[in-house]
Design a protein around this motif. Structure first.
Motif, PDB file in Angstrom:
ATOM      1  N   SER A  37       0.811  -1.216   0.000  1.00  0.00           N
ATOM      2  CA  SER A  37       0.000   0.000   0.000  1.00  0.00           C
ATOM      3  C   SER A  37       0.844   1.266   0.000  1.00  0.00           C
ATOM      4  O   SER A  37       0.405   2.309  -0.504  1.00  0.00           O
ATOM      5  CB  SER A  37      -0.936   0.016   1.208  1.00  0.00           C
ATOM      6  OG  SER A  37      -0.204  -0.091   2.417  1.00  0.00           O
ATOM      7  N   ILE A  38       2.066   1.208   0.542  1.00  0.00           N
ATOM      8  CA  ILE A  38       2.916   2.401   0.555  1.00  0.00           C
ATOM      9  C   ILE A  38       3.292   2.776  -0.868  1.00  0.00           C
ATOM     10  O   ILE A  38       3.475   3.962  -1.184  1.00  0.00           O
ATOM     11  CB  ILE A  38       4.157   2.165   1.438  1.00  0.00           C
ATOM     12  CG1 ILE A  38       3.726   1.885   2.879  1.00  0.00           C
ATOM     13  CG2 ILE A  38       5.084   3.371   1.401  1.00  0.00           C
ATOM     14  CD1 ILE A  38       4.868   1.541   3.821  1.00  0.00           C
ATOM     15  N   THR A  39       3.389   1.792  -1.743  1.00  0.00           N
ATOM     16  CA  THR A  39       3.594   2.063  -3.164  1.00  0.00           C
ATOM     17  C   THR A  39       2.291   2.476  -3.822  1.00  0.00           C
ATOM     18  O   THR A  39       2.247   3.440  -4.601  1.00  0.00           O
ATOM     19  CB  THR A  39       4.163   0.814  -3.866  1.00  0.00           C
ATOM     20  OG1 THR A  39       5.438   0.491  -3.304  1.00  0.00           O
ATOM     21  CG2 THR A  39       4.317   1.036  -5.353  1.00  0.00           C
ATOM     22  N   GLN A  40       1.212   1.778  -3.499  1.00  0.00           N
ATOM     23  CA  GLN A  40      -0.070   2.039  -4.160  1.00  0.00           C
ATOM     24  C   GLN A  40      -0.537   3.479  -3.960  1.00  0.00           C
ATOM     25  O   GLN A  40      -1.034   4.106  -4.900  1.00  0.00           O
ATOM     26  CB  GLN A  40      -1.134   1.077  -3.639  1.00  0.00           C
ATOM     27  CG  GLN A  40      -2.510   1.291  -4.262  1.00  0.00           C
ATOM     28  CD  GLN A  40      -3.523   0.256  -3.799  1.00  0.00           C
ATOM     29  OE1 GLN A  40      -3.236  -0.920  -3.743  1.00  0.00           O
ATOM     30  NE2 GLN A  40      -4.726   0.718  -3.454  1.00  0.00           N
ATOM     31  N   ILE A  41      -0.395   4.014  -2.755  1.00  0.00           N
ATOM     32  CA  ILE A  41      -0.942   5.345  -2.476  1.00  0.00           C
ATOM     33  C   ILE A  41       0.033   6.467  -2.776  1.00  0.00           C
ATOM     34  O   ILE A  41      -0.291   7.637  -2.582  1.00  0.00           O
ATOM     35  CB  ILE A  41      -1.419   5.458  -1.012  1.00  0.00           C
ATOM     36  CG1 ILE A  41      -0.240   5.360  -0.030  1.00  0.00           C
ATOM     37  CG2 ILE A  41      -2.480   4.415  -0.708  1.00  0.00           C
ATOM     38  CD1 ILE A  41      -0.639   5.571   1.418  1.00  0.00           C
ATOM     39  N   ASP A  42       1.228   6.127  -3.260  1.00  0.00           N
ATOM     40  CA  ASP A  42       2.186   7.158  -3.651  1.00  0.00           C
ATOM     41  C   ASP A  42       1.618   7.904  -4.857  1.00  0.00           C
ATOM     42  O   ASP A  42       1.489   7.351  -5.943  1.00  0.00           O
ATOM     43  CB  ASP A  42       3.524   6.499  -3.993  1.00  0.00           C
ATOM     44  CG  ASP A  42       4.626   7.509  -4.258  1.00  0.00           C
ATOM     45  OD1 ASP A  42       4.350   8.714  -4.277  1.00  0.00           O
ATOM     46  OD2 ASP A  42       5.785   7.065  -4.445  1.00  0.00           O
ATOM     47  N   GLY A  43       1.275   9.139  -4.652  1.00  0.00           N
ATOM     48  CA  GLY A  43       0.612   9.940  -5.678  1.00  0.00           C
ATOM     49  C   GLY A  43      -0.727  10.477  -5.224  1.00  0.00           C
ATOM     50  O   GLY A  43      -1.337  11.301  -5.915  1.00  0.00           O
ATOM     51  N   ASN A  44      -1.193  10.030  -4.055  1.00  0.00           N
ATOM     52  CA  ASN A  44      -2.435  10.570  -3.496  1.00  0.00           C
ATOM     53  C   ASN A  44      -2.257  12.072  -3.271  1.00  0.00           C
ATOM     54  O   ASN A  44      -1.429  12.488  -2.460  1.00  0.00           O
ATOM     55  CB  ASN A  44      -2.740   9.863  -2.172  1.00  0.00           C
ATOM     56  CG  ASN A  44      -4.030  10.368  -1.530  1.00  0.00           C
ATOM     57  OD1 ASN A  44      -4.618  11.361  -1.953  1.00  0.00           O
ATOM     58  ND2 ASN A  44      -4.459   9.679  -0.481  1.00  0.00           N
ATOM     59  N   PRO A  45      -3.026  12.921  -3.962  1.00  0.00           N
ATOM     60  CA  PRO A  45      -2.831  14.367  -3.835  1.00  0.00           C
ATOM     61  C   PRO A  45      -3.073  14.897  -2.429  1.00  0.00           C
ATOM     62  O   PRO A  45      -2.564  15.965  -2.070  1.00  0.00           O
ATOM     63  CB  PRO A  45      -3.822  14.950  -4.840  1.00  0.00           C
ATOM     64  CG  PRO A  45      -4.835  13.877  -5.062  1.00  0.00           C
ATOM     65  CD  PRO A  45      -4.099  12.583  -4.911  1.00  0.00           C
ATOM     66  N   SER A 221       5.789  11.259  13.488  1.00  0.00           N
ATOM     67  CA  SER A 221       4.450  11.617  13.024  1.00  0.00           C
ATOM     68  C   SER A 221       4.500  12.562  11.825  1.00  0.00           C
ATOM     69  O   SER A 221       3.514  12.687  11.099  1.00  0.00           O
ATOM     70  CB  SER A 221       3.646  12.256  14.159  1.00  0.00           C
ATOM     71  OG  SER A 221       4.310  13.399  14.655  1.00  0.00           O
ATOM     72  N   ARG A 222       5.638  13.222  11.601  1.00  0.00           N
ATOM     73  CA  ARG A 222       5.792  14.055  10.406  1.00  0.00           C
ATOM     74  C   ARG A 222       5.950  13.197   9.155  1.00  0.00           C
ATOM     75  O   ARG A 222       5.557  13.617   8.068  1.00  0.00           O
ATOM     76  CB  ARG A 222       7.032  14.956  10.517  1.00  0.00           C
ATOM     77  CG  ARG A 222       7.050  15.931  11.675  1.00  0.00           C
ATOM     78  CD  ARG A 222       8.083  17.036  11.448  1.00  0.00           C
ATOM     79  NE  ARG A 222       9.205  16.620  10.628  1.00  0.00           N
ATOM     80  CZ  ARG A 222      10.413  16.292  11.084  1.00  0.00           C
ATOM     81  NH1 ARG A 222      10.644  16.292  12.390  1.00  0.00           N
ATOM     82  NH2 ARG A 222      11.387  15.968  10.248  1.00  0.00           N
ATOM     83  N   LEU A 228       1.966   4.058  10.050  1.00  0.00           N
ATOM     84  CA  LEU A 228       2.431   3.003   9.150  1.00  0.00           C
ATOM     85  C   LEU A 228       2.768   3.529   7.766  1.00  0.00           C
ATOM     86  O   LEU A 228       3.804   3.177   7.205  1.00  0.00           O
ATOM     87  CB  LEU A 228       1.349   1.921   9.032  1.00  0.00           C
ATOM     88  CG  LEU A 228       1.590   0.800   8.017  1.00  0.00           C
ATOM     89  CD1 LEU A 228       2.797  -0.034   8.429  1.00  0.00           C
ATOM     90  CD2 LEU A 228       0.341  -0.085   7.886  1.00  0.00           C
ATOM     91  N   HIS A 229       1.880   4.362   7.194  1.00  0.00           N
ATOM     92  CA  HIS A 229       2.046   4.831   5.822  1.00  0.00           C
ATOM     93  C   HIS A 229       2.754   6.182   5.773  1.00  0.00           C
ATOM     94  O   HIS A 229       2.568   7.022   6.657  1.00  0.00           O
ATOM     95  CB  HIS A 229       0.684   4.939   5.135  1.00  0.00           C
ATOM     96  CG  HIS A 229      -0.038   3.630   5.032  1.00  0.00           C
ATOM     97  ND1 HIS A 229      -0.979   3.236   5.960  1.00  0.00           N
ATOM     98  CD2 HIS A 229       0.056   2.627   4.130  1.00  0.00           C
ATOM     99  CE1 HIS A 229      -1.438   2.035   5.621  1.00  0.00           C
ATOM    100  NE2 HIS A 229      -0.825   1.641   4.520  1.00  0.00           N
ATOM    101  N   LEU A 230       3.505   6.390   4.707  1.00  0.00           N
ATOM    102  CA  LEU A 230       4.275   7.615   4.566  1.00  0.00           C
ATOM    103  C   LEU A 230       3.380   8.827   4.326  1.00  0.00           C
ATOM    104  O   LEU A 230       2.395   8.757   3.587  1.00  0.00           O
ATOM    105  CB  LEU A 230       5.254   7.487   3.397  1.00  0.00           C
ATOM    106  CG  LEU A 230       6.382   6.464   3.527  1.00  0.00           C
ATOM    107  CD1 LEU A 230       7.183   6.401   2.226  1.00  0.00           C
ATOM    108  CD2 LEU A 230       7.294   6.788   4.701  1.00  0.00           C
ATOM    109  N   SER A 231       3.761   9.939   4.927  1.00  0.00           N
ATOM    110  CA  SER A 231       3.152  11.227   4.621  1.00  0.00           C
ATOM    111  C   SER A 231       3.882  11.817   3.411  1.00  0.00           C
ATOM    112  O   SER A 231       4.844  11.229   2.893  1.00  0.00           O
ATOM    113  CB  SER A 231       3.310  12.166   5.815  1.00  0.00           C
ATOM    114  OG  SER A 231       4.700  12.444   6.035  1.00  0.00           O
ATOM    115  N   VAL A 237      11.522  12.040   1.716  1.00  0.00           N
ATOM    116  CA  VAL A 237      12.709  11.328   2.190  1.00  0.00           C
ATOM    117  C   VAL A 237      13.023  10.167   1.249  1.00  0.00           C
ATOM    118  O   VAL A 237      14.187   9.952   0.864  1.00  0.00           O
ATOM    119  CB  VAL A 237      12.498  10.819   3.631  1.00  0.00           C
ATOM    120  CG1 VAL A 237      13.662   9.917   4.071  1.00  0.00           C
ATOM    121  CG2 VAL A 237      12.364  11.989   4.596  1.00  0.00           C
ATOM    122  N   LEU A 238      11.999   9.417   0.856  1.00  0.00           N
ATOM    123  CA  LEU A 238      12.193   8.294  -0.060  1.00  0.00           C
ATOM    124  C   LEU A 238      12.740   8.776  -1.399  1.00  0.00           C
ATOM    125  O   LEU A 238      13.690   8.190  -1.943  1.00  0.00           O
ATOM    126  CB  LEU A 238      10.866   7.562  -0.261  1.00  0.00           C
ATOM    127  CG  LEU A 238      10.846   6.447  -1.316  1.00  0.00           C
ATOM    128  CD1 LEU A 238      11.855   5.358  -0.974  1.00  0.00           C
ATOM    129  CD2 LEU A 238       9.437   5.866  -1.449  1.00  0.00           C
TER     130      LEU A 238
END
Length: 271
Positions: A37-45, A221-222, A228-231, A237-238
């Motif tokens: 899911s961390i890959t799937q949601i990469d791009g969520n505006p 938290s930042r 669990l999922h990246l902000s 950072v990635l």
């Protein structure tokens, strides 16, 4: 009348001009991002910064960035689904980069969410992915591994069970170390997202692990919007670390080293 069969180019570049009488189709090489899911949601505006969107901008007209993120998947699921979507060489030129980004679900505790994969099996699954026939069929393919990010247990209060109790900061650390070990064992470059997140919040490597519920709240938290999922800041950072690793390990793959597709055809005076 004889139909003209378009010539398919095996690389994104072409010196064909639109008026030379032979229609030619350029096929862009691909970067395939394969993860959970961390890959799937990469791009969520709603998250702000996106690693994948930034890379699409960096490689525009050079590489197609393909998102193959599967929410809830672990490495065992990844092995099952890989041959169902990964294109063979005759369909796509995946000769450049493929990222493997699993672990957030594998690291869940046994008897909780049903996603747990034991640590040694997790490593073995990664080795199987690296040597999978679908991948090694591409002779020039380059691979990056990405460690799972840290866990911030403090943010799980808003989760429902069993997810609330499924993940621990120290276990996430162990699975991140396992990816680094796989990288050494297979001579595969690793993007140490776990380590970079910790450095970003100023952790000095001491005994008190940020994210552990037994330690005071941290700046994680930042970087993790729900523990669990990246902000957006986490995806930055990635992105930054991925660019560094590509430049160091695969310098031929930095954007300016890859020719653009379909060069413009202008008269000499336009140059």
């Amino acid at each position: 009348m004889t139909k003209t069969t378009p010539q398919i180019l095996s690389r994104a570049t072409t010196d064909a001009h639109p008026n030379d009488g032979v229609p030619k189709r350029a096929i862009w090489d691909q970067f395939i991002f394969f993860g959970d899911s961390i890959t799937q949601i990469d791009g969520n505006p709603e998250l702000g910064f996106s690693c994948m969107s930034a890379l699409r901008y960096d490689y525009v007209r050079r590489i197609d960035i393909v998102n193959r993120g599967f929410s809830g998947y672990n490495t065992a699921n990844a092995l099952s689904v890989l041959p169902r979507f990964f294109p063979p060489p005759q369909e796509a030129c995946v000769r450049l980069v493929k990222t493997l980004f699993f672990g957030a679900n594998d690291a869940s505790l046994p008897n909780t969410t049903g996603q747990h994969v034991p640590l040694e099996q997790y490593k073995l699954n990664y080795h199987k992915l690296l040597s999978h026939p679908s991948i090694i069929a591409h002779p020039d393919i380059k691979v990056l591994l990405i460690t799972p990010p840290p866990i911030d247990e403090w943010q799980f209060d808003n989760w429902d069970e069993p997810g609330r109790s499924a993940r621990k900061a120290v276990i996430a650390q162990a699975y991140a170390r396992a990816v680094l070990e796989v990288g050494l064992e297979s001579d595969t470059p690793v993007v140490d997202l776990w380590g970079e997140c910790m450095r970003a919040i100023g952790w000095d490597g001491g005994e008190k692990l940020p994210g552990d519920r037994g330690v005071k709240k941290s700046a994680l938290s930042r970087l993790l919007y729900d523990g669990l999922h990246l902000s957006g800041e986490g995806y930055k950072v990635l992105y930054d670390e991925m660019r560094k690793v590509v430049a160091r390990e695969y310098p031929e793959l930095v954007p300016h080293k890859i020719p653009v597709a379909l060069e413009p055809f202008f008269p000499e005076w336009w140059q």
